[in-house]
Design a protein around this motif. Structure first.
Motif, PDB file in Angstrom:
ATOM      1  N   GLN A   1       0.846  -1.191   0.000  1.00 61.20           N
ATOM      2  CA  GLN A   1       0.000   0.000   0.000  1.00 61.20           C
ATOM      3  C   GLN A   1       0.887   1.249   0.000  1.00 61.20           C
ATOM      4  OE1 GLN A   1      -3.137  -0.360  -0.301  1.00 61.20           O
ATOM      5  NE2 GLN A   1      -3.984   1.690   0.070  1.00 61.20           N
ATOM      6  N   VAL A   2       0.504   2.212  -0.818  1.00 59.93           N
ATOM      7  CA  VAL A   2       1.254   3.457  -0.910  1.00 59.93           C
ATOM      8  C   VAL A   2       0.374   4.587  -0.410  1.00 59.93           C
ATOM      9  CG1 VAL A   2       2.373   5.078  -2.468  1.00 59.93           C
ATOM     10  CG2 VAL A   2       2.567   2.623  -2.883  1.00 59.93           C
ATOM     11  N   GLN A   3       0.910   5.376   0.475  1.00 58.15           N
ATOM     12  CA  GLN A   3       0.196   6.559   0.947  1.00 58.15           C
ATOM     13  C   GLN A   3       0.845   7.805   0.360  1.00 58.15           C
ATOM     14  OE1 GLN A   3       0.235   6.083   5.246  1.00 58.15           O
ATOM     15  NE2 GLN A   3      -1.824   5.223   5.180  1.00 58.15           N
ATOM     16  N   LEU A   4       0.005   8.718  -0.084  1.00 57.39           N
ATOM     17  CA  LEU A   4       0.475   9.965  -0.698  1.00 57.39           C
ATOM     18  C   LEU A   4      -0.080  11.136   0.099  1.00 57.39           C
ATOM     19  CD1 LEU A   4      -0.325   9.019  -4.401  1.00 57.39           C
ATOM     20  CD2 LEU A   4       1.895   8.853  -3.266  1.00 57.39           C
ATOM     21  N   VAL A   5       0.776  12.097   0.387  1.00 55.69           N
ATOM     22  CA  VAL A   5       0.350  13.270   1.129  1.00 55.69           C
ATOM     23  C   VAL A   5       0.783  14.517   0.373  1.00 55.69           C
ATOM     24  CG1 VAL A   5       0.498  14.538   3.285  1.00 55.69           C
ATOM     25  CG2 VAL A   5       0.530  12.036   3.315  1.00 55.69           C
ATOM     26  N   GLU A   6      -0.210  15.306  -0.030  1.00 58.60           N
ATOM     27  CA  GLU A   6       0.070  16.557  -0.744  1.00 58.60           C
ATOM     28  C   GLU A   6       0.190  17.709   0.237  1.00 58.60           C
ATOM     29  OE1 GLU A   6      -3.204  14.418  -3.275  1.00 58.60           O
ATOM     30  OE2 GLU A   6      -2.809  14.832  -1.157  1.00 58.60           O
ATOM     31  N   SER A   7       0.971  18.704  -0.156  1.00 59.06           N
ATOM     32  CA  SER A   7       1.066  19.938   0.618  1.00 59.06           C
ATOM     33  C   SER A   7       1.464  21.068  -0.311  1.00 59.06           C
ATOM     34  CB  SER A   7       2.091  19.797   1.757  1.00 59.06           C
ATOM     35  OG  SER A   7       3.383  19.566   1.229  1.00 59.06           O
ATOM     36  N   GLY A   8       1.369  22.282   0.201  1.00 59.79           N
ATOM     37  CA  GLY A   8       1.805  23.441  -0.568  1.00 59.79           C
ATOM     38  C   GLY A   8       0.691  24.270  -1.171  1.00 59.79           C
ATOM     39  N   GLY A   9      -0.543  23.798  -1.055  1.00 61.00           N
ATOM     40  CA  GLY A   9      -1.652  24.575  -1.580  1.00 61.00           C
ATOM     41  C   GLY A   9      -1.886  25.830  -0.758  1.00 61.00           C
ATOM     42  N   GLY A  10      -2.756  26.683  -1.253  1.00 62.63           N
ATOM     43  CA  GLY A  10      -3.063  27.914  -0.540  1.00 62.63           C
ATOM     44  C   GLY A  10      -3.758  28.895  -1.439  1.00 62.63           C
ATOM     45  N   ASP A  90      -7.023  28.238 -12.610  1.00 62.48           N
ATOM     46  CA  ASP A  90      -6.262  27.177 -11.953  1.00 62.48           C
ATOM     47  C   ASP A  90      -6.824  26.828 -10.573  1.00 62.48           C
ATOM     48  OD1 ASP A  90      -3.422  28.795 -13.337  1.00 62.48           O
ATOM     49  OD2 ASP A  90      -4.266  26.879 -14.010  1.00 62.48           O
ATOM     50  N   THR A  91      -7.816  27.548 -10.117  1.00 59.33           N
ATOM     51  CA  THR A  91      -8.422  27.265  -8.820  1.00 59.33           C
ATOM     52  C   THR A  91      -9.062  25.882  -8.831  1.00 59.33           C
ATOM     53  OG1 THR A  91      -8.825  29.582  -8.292  1.00 59.33           O
ATOM     54  CG2 THR A  91     -10.222  27.944  -7.189  1.00 59.33           C
ATOM     55  N   ALA A  92      -8.611  25.024  -7.926  1.00 62.46           N
ATOM     56  CA  ALA A  92      -9.072  23.638  -7.904  1.00 62.46           C
ATOM     57  C   ALA A  92      -8.458  22.920  -6.707  1.00 62.46           C
ATOM     58  CB  ALA A  92      -8.664  22.905  -9.184  1.00 62.46           C
ATOM     59  N   VAL A  93      -8.949  21.724  -6.460  1.00 62.12           N
ATOM     60  CA  VAL A  93      -8.263  20.811  -5.545  1.00 62.12           C
ATOM     61  C   VAL A  93      -7.290  19.989  -6.384  1.00 62.12           C
ATOM     62  CG1 VAL A  93      -8.473  18.910  -3.914  1.00 62.12           C
ATOM     63  CG2 VAL A  93     -10.228  20.697  -3.982  1.00 62.12           C
ATOM     64  N   PHE A  94      -6.041  19.973  -5.991  1.00 62.35           N
ATOM     65  CA  PHE A  94      -5.007  19.250  -6.722  1.00 62.35           C
ATOM     66  C   PHE A  94      -4.707  17.936  -6.004  1.00 62.35           C
ATOM     67  CE2 PHE A  94      -3.165  22.043 -10.024  1.00 62.35           C
ATOM     68  CZ  PHE A  94      -3.980  23.134  -9.827  1.00 62.35           C
ATOM     69  N   TYR A 111      -4.110   5.011 -12.415  1.00 61.68           N
ATOM     70  CA  TYR A 111      -3.446   5.227 -11.129  1.00 61.68           C
ATOM     71  C   TYR A 111      -4.188   4.540  -9.993  1.00 61.68           C
ATOM     72  CZ  TYR A 111      -0.524   8.396 -13.688  1.00 61.68           C
ATOM     73  OH  TYR A 111       0.370   8.913 -14.590  1.00 61.68           O
ATOM     74  N   ASN A 112      -3.433   3.820  -9.170  1.00 62.88           N
ATOM     75  CA  ASN A 112      -4.006   3.017  -8.100  1.00 62.88           C
ATOM     76  C   ASN A 112      -4.076   3.757  -6.771  1.00 62.88           C
ATOM     77  OD1 ASN A 112      -1.755   1.269  -9.730  1.00 62.88           O
ATOM     78  ND2 ASN A 112      -3.726   0.228  -9.628  1.00 62.88           N
ATOM     79  N   TYR A 113      -3.177   4.708  -6.583  1.00 65.29           N
ATOM     80  CA  TYR A 113      -3.036   5.342  -5.281  1.00 65.29           C
ATOM     81  C   TYR A 113      -3.249   6.847  -5.426  1.00 65.29           C
ATOM     82  CZ  TYR A 113      -0.784   0.868  -4.572  1.00 65.29           C
ATOM     83  OH  TYR A 113      -0.513  -0.473  -4.532  1.00 65.29           O
ATOM     84  N   TRP A 114      -3.977   7.383  -4.468  1.00 73.62           N
ATOM     85  CA  TRP A 114      -4.344   8.791  -4.519  1.00 73.62           C
ATOM     86  C   TRP A 114      -4.163   9.439  -3.151  1.00 73.62           C
ATOM     87  CZ3 TRP A 114      -6.151  11.347  -8.898  1.00 73.62           C
ATOM     88  CH2 TRP A 114      -6.377  10.532 -10.008  1.00 73.62           C
ATOM     89  N   GLY A 115      -3.766  10.708  -3.202  1.00 71.13           N
ATOM     90  CA  GLY A 115      -3.725  11.488  -1.975  1.00 71.13           C
ATOM     91  C   GLY A 115      -5.080  12.118  -1.694  1.00 71.13           C
ATOM     92  N   GLN A 116      -5.140  12.870  -0.612  1.00 74.59           N
ATOM     93  CA  GLN A 116      -6.397  13.497  -0.190  1.00 74.59           C
ATOM     94  C   GLN A 116      -6.654  14.824  -0.870  1.00 74.59           C
ATOM     95  OE1 GLN A 116      -8.751  12.040   1.900  1.00 74.59           O
ATOM     96  NE2 GLN A 116      -7.423  10.320   1.381  1.00 74.59           N
ATOM     97  N   GLY A 117      -5.650  15.386  -1.492  1.00 70.40           N
ATOM     98  CA  GLY A 117      -5.824  16.631  -2.220  1.00 70.40           C
ATOM     99  C   GLY A 117      -5.408  17.846  -1.418  1.00 70.40           C
TER     100      GLY A 117
END
Length: 124
Positions: A1-10, A90-94, A111-117
């Protein structure tokens, strides 16, 4: 299992830049292709950019070509999305997504693995 964590939005003003990060838990991260997709309210997920396992090949959606750059640092298990010249469009959840195997596909079903956005909001 792969976990992905996004950051940097704002929230940023139009014309500015942001860099998103996606950190993966996979021990063999270098075996995975990684992509960024985005989703605007009321719409499906749109392909933004993808990168192969080595970082040597990136592909981009038409709406971001020339403005966004995808890159990766396999030593840090991290993929980046540098976004320049942002507009309100470009406003969106990435979302960050990963698949085992090195090719940078552009469809969500690959793609099998997704982050929370992470939310990106650009104001004019």
């Amino acid at each position: 299992q792969v976990q992905l964590v996004e950051s940097g939005g704002g929230s940023v003003q139009a014309g500015r830049s942001l860099t998103l990060s996606c950190v993966a838990s996979a021990r063999t991260f270098s075996h995975y292709a990684v992509a960024w997709f985005r989703q605007k309210p009321g719409e499906g997920r749109e392909f933004v950019a993808a990168i192969d396992w080595s970082g040597g090949r990136g592909v981009y959606g038409d709406s971001v070509k020339g403005r966004f750059t995808i890159s990766r640092d396999n030593a840090k298990n991290t993929v980046y999305l540098r976004m320049n010249s942002l507009t309100s469009e470009d406003t969106a959840v990435f979302y960050c997504a990963a698949r085992y195997g090195g090719d940078p596909f552009t469809d969500t079903f690959e793609y099998n693995y997704w982050g929370q956005g992470t939310q990106v909001t650009v104001s004019e």
